[in-house]
Motif scaffolding. Structure first.
Motif, PDB file in Angstrom:
ATOM      1  N   ALA A   1      36.118  36.826  46.919  1.00  0.00           N
ATOM      2  CA  ALA A   1      36.967  35.903  46.156  1.00  0.00           C
ATOM      3  C   ALA A   1      37.050  34.537  46.824  1.00  0.00           C
ATOM      4  O   ALA A   1      37.020  33.501  46.144  1.00  0.00           O
ATOM      5  N   ARG A   2      37.162  34.526  48.150  1.00  0.00           N
ATOM      6  CA  ARG A   2      37.255  33.247  48.852  1.00  0.00           C
ATOM      7  C   ARG A   2      36.003  32.406  48.620  1.00  0.00           C
ATOM      8  O   ARG A   2      36.073  31.196  48.420  1.00  0.00           O
ATOM      9  N   ARG A   3      34.871  33.057  48.599  1.00  0.00           N
ATOM     10  CA  ARG A   3      33.604  32.372  48.361  1.00  0.00           C
ATOM     11  C   ARG A   3      33.589  31.751  46.958  1.00  0.00           C
ATOM     12  O   ARG A   3      33.097  30.640  46.758  1.00  0.00           O
TER      13      ARG A   3
ATOM     14  N   GLN B   1      47.944  32.665  37.855  1.00  0.00           N
ATOM     15  CA  GLN B   1      48.228  33.766  38.773  1.00  0.00           C
ATOM     16  C   GLN B   1      47.476  35.028  38.373  1.00  0.00           C
ATOM     17  O   GLN B   1      46.958  35.763  39.225  1.00  0.00           O
ATOM     18  N   LYS B   2      47.393  35.276  37.067  1.00  0.00           N
ATOM     19  CA  LYS B   2      46.672  36.468  36.606  1.00  0.00           C
ATOM     20  C   LYS B   2      45.174  36.326  36.828  1.00  0.00           C
ATOM     21  O   LYS B   2      44.496  37.292  37.188  1.00  0.00           O
ATOM     22  N   VAL B   3      44.648  35.141  36.607  1.00  0.00           N
ATOM     23  CA  VAL B   3      43.217  34.917  36.828  1.00  0.00           C
ATOM     24  C   VAL B   3      42.864  35.167  38.291  1.00  0.00           C
ATOM     25  O   VAL B   3      41.845  35.801  38.600  1.00  0.00           O
ATOM     26  N   LEU B   4      43.705  34.690  39.208  1.00  0.00           N
ATOM     27  CA  LEU B   4      43.456  34.926  40.629  1.00  0.00           C
ATOM     28  C   LEU B   4      43.481  36.423  40.938  1.00  0.00           C
ATOM     29  O   LEU B   4      42.642  36.929  41.691  1.00  0.00           O
ATOM     30  N   ALA B   5      44.436  37.145  40.358  1.00  0.00           N
ATOM     31  CA  ALA B   5      44.525  38.584  40.593  1.00  0.00           C
ATOM     32  C   ALA B   5      43.295  39.306  40.059  1.00  0.00           C
ATOM     33  O   ALA B   5      42.744  40.200  40.724  1.00  0.00           O
ATOM     34  N   VAL B   6      42.834  38.930  38.874  1.00  0.00           N
ATOM     35  CA  VAL B   6      41.643  39.559  38.292  1.00  0.00           C
ATOM     36  C   VAL B   6      40.413  39.234  39.134  1.00  0.00           C
ATOM     37  O   VAL B   6      39.550  40.094  39.356  1.00  0.00           O
ATOM     38  N   LEU B   7      40.331  38.005  39.625  1.00  0.00           N
ATOM     39  CA  LEU B   7      39.214  37.623  40.483  1.00  0.00           C
ATOM     40  C   LEU B   7      39.147  38.535  41.709  1.00  0.00           C
ATOM     41  O   LEU B   7      38.072  39.022  42.086  1.00  0.00           O
ATOM     42  N   GLN B   8      40.284  38.776  42.329  1.00  0.00           N
ATOM     43  CA  GLN B   8      40.316  39.615  43.527  1.00  0.00           C
ATOM     44  C   GLN B   8      39.975  41.068  43.237  1.00  0.00           C
ATOM     45  O   GLN B   8      39.577  41.810  44.141  1.00  0.00           O
ATOM     46  N   GLU B   9      40.127  41.481  41.972  1.00  0.00           N
ATOM     47  CA  GLU B   9      39.786  42.842  41.578  1.00  0.00           C
ATOM     48  C   GLU B   9      38.318  42.987  41.198  1.00  0.00           C
ATOM     49  O   GLU B   9      37.802  44.111  41.137  1.00  0.00           O
TER      50      GLU B   9
END
Length: 350
Positions: free
Chosen positions: A54-56, A41-49
């Protein structure tokens, strides 16, 4: 320059770290070979930041999984695995695939990204932006904070054990300190150094690493105002030889110098100290304690494996004893139920 910034831990994360510290104080540091949901969950949040695409990245990560995963296929999308679907082994694959995807896209992706404009709910196309350095650094911190035995290094996602210093120094040191209750304070200091480094607080990590060495000496019965004093005391007491003292003295001087110059006990700030400084302090402290343990790193791992086997055998024996007592109690109850009638019946007055 990274725009990610720092995120102060909230109460739930502070409690998780407290619980981890208490657990490590009891059983030592346990390195995970998978990836828990909290990390995903944290990795996804950092990715979006760190990217506006991010979807790509997630789509590219799924393409990577088709080729790079053990079975060459997957049933759950990367984003769903990161947020809790699948298992912890799947999640480790996805974290690795995301890091590979970001580093590749940062070099080659020039296709515009469609984004929403706040005014009027319009759409516009903008260049893709990626901050792979910030993503990698933060994800590595998260993995270390959860004691995941994997990290991104030199363009690859690999097990920490592939790093000689981790396999031969850090891991054996944390294992050895856990093997004896008398090293509990040294173990707590060493684990604190790893935790502070995972929190991006290298100055505190240096101080904790030096504290671990001092507590290690105290556990051996060697007091002193400094680590150098304790080293001299250890030689005088015969715990180490004079040859050992000469060998270890440069390491001790380095730890003391680094602690004095960079540790937070001397009012230095974390932004004045690099993670490389802190890792070096941790490696030197760990190497010193492993050397004083008079055990080969592999022997230390074997000692832990033996203790784990003994613990498992005790658990089996205790369970067998519990079942025996339960069966004995059930047999006693049954014998009372089917016992011959008393010479007194319910109508005999007393």
């Amino acid at each position: 320059m990274s725009q990610l910034g720092r995120f102060s831990p909230l109460p739930s994360e502070l409690r998780r770290r407290r619980d981890l510290s208490e657990r490590e104080n009891e059983i030592g540091t346990e390195w995970r070979d998978d990836c828990p949901v909290g990390v995903g969950q944290k990795v996804l949040a950092v990715l979006q930041e760190t990217t506006n695409a991010a979807r790509r990245v997630l789509v590219r990560a799924d393409r990577h999984r088709r080729i790079g995963a053990a079975d060459g296929s997957f049933d759950i999308d990367a984003s769903d695995v990161l947020t809790g679907d699948g298992d912890d082994n799947d999640r480790l694959d996805v974290v690795a695939a995301v890091l590979y995807a970001v580093t590749a896209l940062a070099e080659e992706d020039e296709e515009p990204v469609e984004v929403e404009v706040e005014v009027g709910w319009n759409q516009e196309w903008v260049p893709p932006t990626y901050d792979p350095d910030a993503l990698v650094e933060t994800v590595n911190d998260i993995l270390l904070g959860y004691r995941v035995d994997w990290a991104w290094d030199a363009g690859r996602f690999q097990q920490r054990g592939n790093h000689v210093l981790h396999a031969e120094v850090v891991k054996p040191a944390s294992t050895f300190l856990d093997l004896s209750p008398k090293f509990a304070r040294a173990s707590a200091g060493f684990e604190a150094a790893l935790t502070r480094l995972s929190e991006n607080r290298p100055a505190v990590a240096i101080t904790d690493a030096a504290t671990a060495v001092q507590e290690f000496f105290r556990a051996l019965g060697i007091e002193g105002q400094s680590i150098s004093d304790q080293l001299n005391g250890a030689a005088t007491a015969g715990i180490i030889s004079q040859a050992d003292r000469k060998l270890l003295k440069p390491f001790i001087d380095w730890v003391n110098a680094d602690r004095s110059a960079r540790g937070n006990a001397h009012q230095f700030r974390d932004d004045e100290v690099t993670k490389a400084d802190a890792w070096l302090a941790i490696h030197v402290a760990a190497a010193l304690m492993v050397r004083l343990a008079n055990e080969e790193p592999r022997s230390i791992e074997l000692m832990r494996e033996e203790r784990a086997r003994e613990t498992a055998l005790r658990a089996v024996a205790e369970e067998a004893e519990r079942l025996r007592r339960q069966h004995e109690a059930e047999s006693q109850v049954a014998s009372q139920v089917w016992a011959p009638p008393s010479r007194y019946d319910d109508e005999v007055p007393f």
